[in-house]
Design an enzyme around this catalytic site. Structure first.
Site, PDB file in Angstrom:
ATOM      1  N   ILE A 123      37.494  40.615  45.847  1.00 45.92           N
ATOM      2  CA  ILE A 123      37.052  40.462  47.240  1.00 45.92           C
ATOM      3  C   ILE A 123      36.491  39.068  47.473  1.00 45.92           C
ATOM      4  CG2 ILE A 123      35.580  41.388  49.056  1.00 45.92           C
ATOM      5  CD1 ILE A 123      35.235  43.902  47.320  1.00 45.92           C
ATOM      6  N   ASP A 168      24.556  46.383  36.440  1.00 39.52           N
ATOM      7  CA  ASP A 168      25.687  45.559  36.856  1.00 39.52           C
ATOM      8  C   ASP A 168      25.567  45.224  38.348  1.00 39.52           C
ATOM      9  OD1 ASP A 168      28.619  44.600  36.495  1.00 39.52           O
ATOM     10  OD2 ASP A 168      28.745  46.018  38.159  1.00 39.52           O
ATOM     11  N   GLY A 170      39.191  54.855  31.522  1.00 40.94           N
ATOM     12  CA  GLY A 170      38.924  53.456  31.215  1.00 40.94           C
ATOM     13  C   GLY A 170      38.083  52.751  32.268  1.00 40.94           C
ATOM     14  N   GLU A 178      32.565  52.344  30.331  1.00 38.17           N
ATOM     15  CA  GLU A 178      32.465  52.023  28.909  1.00 38.17           C
ATOM     16  C   GLU A 178      31.972  53.242  28.135  1.00 38.17           C
ATOM     17  OE1 GLU A 178      32.689  48.669  27.793  1.00 38.17           O
ATOM     18  OE2 GLU A 178      33.013  47.837  29.794  1.00 38.17           O
ATOM     19  N   LYS A 193      24.766  41.452  40.545  1.00 36.48           N
ATOM     20  CA  LYS A 193      25.571  40.976  41.669  1.00 36.48           C
ATOM     21  C   LYS A 193      24.725  40.764  42.912  1.00 36.48           C
ATOM     22  CE  LYS A 193      29.709  43.176  39.759  1.00 36.48           C
ATOM     23  NZ  LYS A 193      30.425  44.460  39.713  1.00 36.48           N
ATOM     24  N   GLU A 241      33.211  32.863  42.582  1.00 34.22           N
ATOM     25  CA  GLU A 241      33.735  33.903  43.480  1.00 34.22           C
ATOM     26  C   GLU A 241      33.981  35.213  42.728  1.00 34.22           C
ATOM     27  OE1 GLU A 241      34.698  33.605  47.197  1.00 34.22           O
ATOM     28  OE2 GLU A 241      34.219  35.599  46.471  1.00 34.22           O
TER      29      GLU A 241
END
Lengths: 408, 408
Positions: free
Chosen positions: A131, A196, A182, A185, A200, A124
């Site tokens: 979420i 990224d 922050g 990166e 997903k 998850e």
């Protein structure tokens, strides 16, 4: 008493330990059993840490301890997480992970292994942080044919785009701010180039369409080329530019996953998803449209998702919630993104003959200035949009931007 | 082969049958078993219906058939649904329901009965239609302390308010349109007076805080007094008036559930939830904020939720997902809504002395005309707002509207 181990004491792993002890009583009530963290695996030393006595440096202590019934894998990266996860599952220890890289690379293998060993591999936390999206997709929407899923799955890029939209910041300045806060990166490539988000949407695609989709089969374009002018023109026209990760099922039976900047019209709730927040919209024949929204990253939000999975593995340790998908030999079931059809937004430099071309492709001019002409076309494939772009170039005009409009 | 029965062949029940046969193959793959509808219970006749042979007129045929492992209860109302559900659960047959009235009235009893008989009583469809909210709340967010839940839980009233906001329609005209479109009943009281939303927030409150909350213990105010002038003033100020069902946990350990029109600031995604769509926002210590959005009613959306539950009962028929809560003897754990604190929006008629009162309570005037003065206060309790209202009345000015601003 159910004892579990946490692999990796970085941001997420330490968040899992923190949130567990903060809400221990409530969590045990939900799990229907006393629970405790027995081991924390990390190669680093944490002298003075309140849980210092729980730290171990090898996986052996964990997989050879018959008291351990569940593991939270928060290491990130494919190795050694893959090896450790296999060792746990082979012993019948359920693993809950936040590691999207591993799930996107090896999910099919690990899910099969979990089923064979009568335990669970939960993920998850690998998509959308806090979420709930994996469990709802797999369980609550099980009665639907899912036409497609589209989401804002990367908080860093959404923060940057929000700053461009709301504060008129240029891309480079917004990225710098994200780094200062922050959110990004030092080397921001994985975020701003879309990798990224790609991992997903691979996980979602595999889950929804039942076959492992590898990141390298998915067209991925980040936001580095997004211009402030386009952000502003589109905003006036009635939409927001967002980095969208999307997959849909086509009539030919193939699926079409991709990651790219798209224009989200203001009528679509996702256009209002700002800052580091994520959202996932699912379209199905029963539900019509459903949206899930929340924090897509961060210590406690991600820990919340990991721990939710750990609680489920402890509570139902005899139940295999086989969220399996098949392995895939090749990418033949993934359609080329050139077939994707959308209304296209163009920004081109003005010259005498370009208006005739715009007219020919059913284009609607939405902004016109000395800097150029912005228009939206009729719905057309990427293939066709490239033909249009070519003819614009041939007329001597420059094609500055092409951005598709999201429809879901 | 798993066979199930559908109780009630109205809008939702017929939707369950339709969606099941439409996606039968995919559903069976998810369930890991062949499935079929064996019975449909309805006292009416449906001559010529393609499933005519499946119709029965009493529950006996169903509960006495050992082939039946699951039931979808789509009857609505407390009786005879309560009796039928008890009969099923006593036989170990899992029941999945869309019947919010029954869950709000008798959920504690039925959940206990299910657990005692090693089966499940599922009610995903009773709140938010197609939106997965019960399972995510119970399972995915299990690691959180939930501070509060707030939602737009009634599609009819949201449609009416959207028409007032977007098209400048008056309440009566918008209601009439909703009735013409089939979104509102001939007798619209249950929707516009907030009772439907109240049942749903009772179910959520019971689930989240573990104790049965009865509708009559929940302060409920509908939208019948909402004035177009307020809708428009608030819209200019930066928010939308929505019918909000909300519950939160207080520091004194009590909970505070209510239903009333509130101002949702545009920064809150719920302000953009329009038409018949519903949304639920959950606030917890791990997740921060998560929102779930979709169609809150309708044939196939509700059927999707019921069938998702049926699939889970068939797939995991040995697992009890005890989403239990305790019965409650009294309402002492429910706080009086007068204790609720919010920024308050006031519309008052203008007179000479009213501005001093506004000033005294930290009020900020946001609109001023011959018709009256609109102002927002500092955060204060309802109790305090009534004192302010009283002093405004004593000054000879009329208090036309008081609407709290949502904070979650």
């Amino acid at each position: 008493m159910s004892k579990f181990a946490v692999l990796g004491y970085g941001v997420v792993g330490s968040g899992v330990v923190e949130l567990f002890y903060k809400n221990k009583e409530k969590i045990e009530k939900k799990a229907g059993d006393d629970m405790d963290v027995k081991y924390i695996l990390d190669i680093r030393d944490f002298p003075g840490n309140p849980y210092e006595s729980k730290f171990v440096k090898t996986i052996d202590a964990i997989v050879n301890d018959s008291e351990i019934s569940a593991v939270a894998e928060c290491m990130g990266g494919v190795e050694p997480a893959f090896t450790f996860t296999k060792q746990c599952l082979e012993k019948g220890i359920s693993v809950s992970t936040s590691n999207k890289e591993l799930v996107a690379a090896k999910g099919d293998i690990l899910l099969k292994l979990a089923k064979e060993n009568n335990c669970n591999y939960f993920f998850e936390a690998s998509v959308g942080g806090a979420i709930p999206i994996i469990r709802p997709l797999h369980r609550c929407l099980a009665a639907n044919s899912i036409d497609g899923v589209a989401g804002i799955l990367n908080g860093t890029t959404n923060f940057i785009l929000t700053k461009m939209i709301e504060d008129g910041m240029k891309f480079d300045d917004a990225l710098k701010l994200a780094q200062e806060l922050g959110y990004a990166e030092k080397n921001p490539a994985a975020d701003i180039e879309g990798h990224d988000a790609c991992r997903k949407i691979c996980i979602i695609s595999s889950l929804v369409y039942g076959k492992h989709v590898y990141p390298d089969s998915v067209y991925t374009k980040g936001i580095t080329e997004i211009k402030l002018e386009d952000v502003q023109t589109v905003n006036k026209w009635g939409g927001a530019i967002k980095l969208i990760a999307k997959v849909s099922e086509l009539e030919n039976g193939k699926i079409l996953p991709f990651v790219m900047p798209m224009i989200v019209p203001f009528e679509n709730l996702m256009s209002h998803v700002d800052d580091v927040f994520n959202a996932v919209m699912v379209s199905g024949d029963g539900i019509d449209k459903t949206l899930f929204y929340g924090r897509g990253a961060g210590k406690l939000p991600t820990a919340s998702a990991v721990l939710g999975d750990v609680i489920e593995s402890v509570k139902h340790d005899k139940t295999v919630f086989s969220q399996m998908w098949d392995s895939s030999e090749n990418n033949e079931f993934v359609e080329d993104r050139k077939k994707y059809e959308a209304v296209m937004y163009f920004r081109v430099s003005a010259n005498d003959s370009v208006k005739a071309i715009i007219n020919n492709c059913g284009g609607n001019i939405i902004d016109e200035s000395a800097d150029g002409i912005c228009f939206v076309t009729e719905k057309m494939s990427f293939e066709k949009s490239e033909v249009v772009a070519e003819s614009i170039k041939n007329s001597g005009s420059e094609v500055i931007s092409i951005i598709p409009v999201l429809e879901i």
